[in-house]
Write an enzyme that holds these catalytic residues in place. Structure first.
Site, PDB file in Angstrom:
ATOM      1  N   SER A  59      22.177  44.183  -9.509  1.00 34.61           N
ATOM      2  CA  SER A  59      21.965  45.463 -10.193  1.00 34.61           C
ATOM      3  C   SER A  59      22.532  45.420 -11.608  1.00 34.61           C
ATOM      4  O   SER A  59      21.911  45.902 -12.561  1.00 34.61           O
ATOM      5  CB  SER A  59      22.620  46.602  -9.405  1.00 34.61           C
ATOM      6  OG  SER A  59      21.963  46.797  -8.170  1.00 34.61           O
ATOM      7  N   ASP A  84      15.877  50.364  -8.298  1.00 32.19           N
ATOM      8  CA  ASP A  84      17.002  49.850  -7.512  1.00 32.19           C
ATOM      9  C   ASP A  84      17.099  50.671  -6.226  1.00 32.19           C
ATOM     10  O   ASP A  84      17.605  51.783  -6.238  1.00 32.19           O
ATOM     11  CB  ASP A  84      18.292  49.967  -8.323  1.00 32.19           C
ATOM     12  CG  ASP A  84      19.416  49.102  -7.769  1.00 32.19           C
ATOM     13  OD1 ASP A  84      19.213  48.444  -6.735  1.00 32.19           O
ATOM     14  OD2 ASP A  84      20.505  49.105  -8.371  1.00 32.19           O
ATOM     15  N   SER A 111      26.022  40.638  -5.236  1.00 30.58           N
ATOM     16  CA  SER A 111      25.733  39.414  -5.993  1.00 30.58           C
ATOM     17  C   SER A 111      25.758  39.656  -7.493  1.00 30.58           C
ATOM     18  O   SER A 111      25.826  38.708  -8.277  1.00 30.58           O
ATOM     19  CB  SER A 111      24.361  38.858  -5.591  1.00 30.58           C
ATOM     20  OG  SER A 111      23.338  39.800  -5.906  1.00 30.58           O
ATOM     21  N   GLY A 112      25.669  40.928  -7.899  1.00 27.71           N
ATOM     22  CA  GLY A 112      25.581  41.250  -9.317  1.00 27.71           C
ATOM     23  C   GLY A 112      24.157  41.497  -9.780  1.00 27.71           C
ATOM     24  O   GLY A 112      23.902  41.591 -10.981  1.00 27.71           O
ATOM     25  N   HIS A 145      27.604  53.859  -8.300  1.00 29.34           N
ATOM     26  CA  HIS A 145      26.519  53.412  -9.183  1.00 29.34           C
ATOM     27  C   HIS A 145      26.313  54.417 -10.316  1.00 29.34           C
ATOM     28  O   HIS A 145      26.123  54.024 -11.479  1.00 29.34           O
ATOM     29  CB  HIS A 145      25.226  53.253  -8.378  1.00 29.34           C
ATOM     30  CG  HIS A 145      25.060  51.907  -7.748  1.00 29.34           C
ATOM     31  ND1 HIS A 145      24.487  50.842  -8.400  1.00 29.34           N
ATOM     32  CD2 HIS A 145      25.389  51.453  -6.519  1.00 29.34           C
ATOM     33  CE1 HIS A 145      24.478  49.785  -7.603  1.00 29.34           C
ATOM     34  NE2 HIS A 145      25.022  50.131  -6.452  1.00 29.34           N
ATOM     35  N   THR A 152      16.130  54.543  -5.080  1.00 26.74           N
ATOM     36  CA  THR A 152      15.435  54.729  -3.799  1.00 26.74           C
ATOM     37  C   THR A 152      16.389  55.063  -2.661  1.00 26.74           C
ATOM     38  O   THR A 152      15.949  55.318  -1.540  1.00 26.74           O
ATOM     39  CB  THR A 152      14.653  53.454  -3.424  1.00 26.74           C
ATOM     40  OG1 THR A 152      15.565  52.357  -3.303  1.00 26.74           O
ATOM     41  CG2 THR A 152      13.604  53.124  -4.480  1.00 26.74           C
ATOM     42  N   GLY A 194      21.873  38.716  -3.004  1.00 25.01           N
ATOM     43  CA  GLY A 194      22.510  39.254  -1.820  1.00 25.01           C
ATOM     44  C   GLY A 194      23.376  40.449  -2.155  1.00 25.01           C
ATOM     45  O   GLY A 194      23.454  40.894  -3.311  1.00 25.01           O
TER      46      GLY A 194
END
Length: 208
Positions: free
Chosen positions: A14, A88, A11-12, A51, A36, A8
């Site tokens: 990545s 990702d 959630s960790g 990120h 993406t 979700g």
């Protein structure tokens, strides 16, 4: 080898995917990051920047590729022995595909502008367009899933598990939840490994 990582929001998933990449780079693999996401507003631009900042000092020498739609072709181009690719994520790719296919989202006239004849014509046009959009996405998904078994090296696919919450309002939102679930199922069927990440903790779903 295909590894699907589900989870979700926050959630960790990545971070876990990046940890998997680090295991392969320690063995001498080179690493590609396929993003993406599209920075279509300030909030998404901020997310992308976070990120990017996190990857800048993670010890991995990334080759970055940004692709919002033509993911299948890019993976065929990049995949090779001795390389690990992190995508990702699949759900943002799905979002991009649905928005690109549903041309009536922004062009739909206000109800007060319709008369009876316009309504009948518009309803038929939207229905026809929806059918074409659905067919376009199904063809894209089939091509993507079929290509995975042919990819060399290691491909780690990050995807959101979105089916555990409430049913969203809005036709396109409900379509997204349905299509995300079906996409995850299709990828999980042929993936060598499937991991669900909850609160930063990985749970192996496949192999058991």
């Amino acid at each position: 080898m295909i590894h699907l990582v589900l989870g979700g929001a926050r959630s960790g998933k990545s971070r876990y995917g990046e940890a998997l990449v680090r295991q392969y780079t320690a063995l001498g693999f080179d690493a590609c990051y396929v993003a993406t996401a599209q920075a279509l507003d300030d909030e998404m631009a901020t997310r992308i920047a976070k990120h990017q900042a996190g990857r800048s000092d993670d010890g991995i020498e990334w080759q970055l590729f940004e692709e919002s739609l033509a993911l299948t072709a890019l993976l065929k181009q990049l995949a090779k022995p001795g390389r690990v690719i992190l995508v990702d994520c699949l759900t943002l790719w799905l979002t991009n595909q649905l928005l690109a296919s549903n041309v009536n989202i922004d062009d739909e006239p206000a109800p007060t502008e319709w008369n009876a004849t316009d309504f009948a014509t518009s309803t038929f046009a939207v229905s026809t367009s929806d059918d074409k959009a659905h067919a376009s996405w199904q063809a894209e998904k089939t091509a993507f899933v079929d290509s995975l078994v042919e990819l060399e090296g290691v491909v780690i696919l990050i995807s959101n598990e979105v089916g555990s919450g409430i049913v969203p309002l809005g036709e396109l939102s409900r379509q997204f939840v349905d299509e995300a679930g079906w996409l995850n199922q299709a990828v999980a069927t042929l993936a060598d490994n499937v991991t669900l990440v909850v609160a930063g903790l990985p749970l192996a779903l496949k192999p058991l």
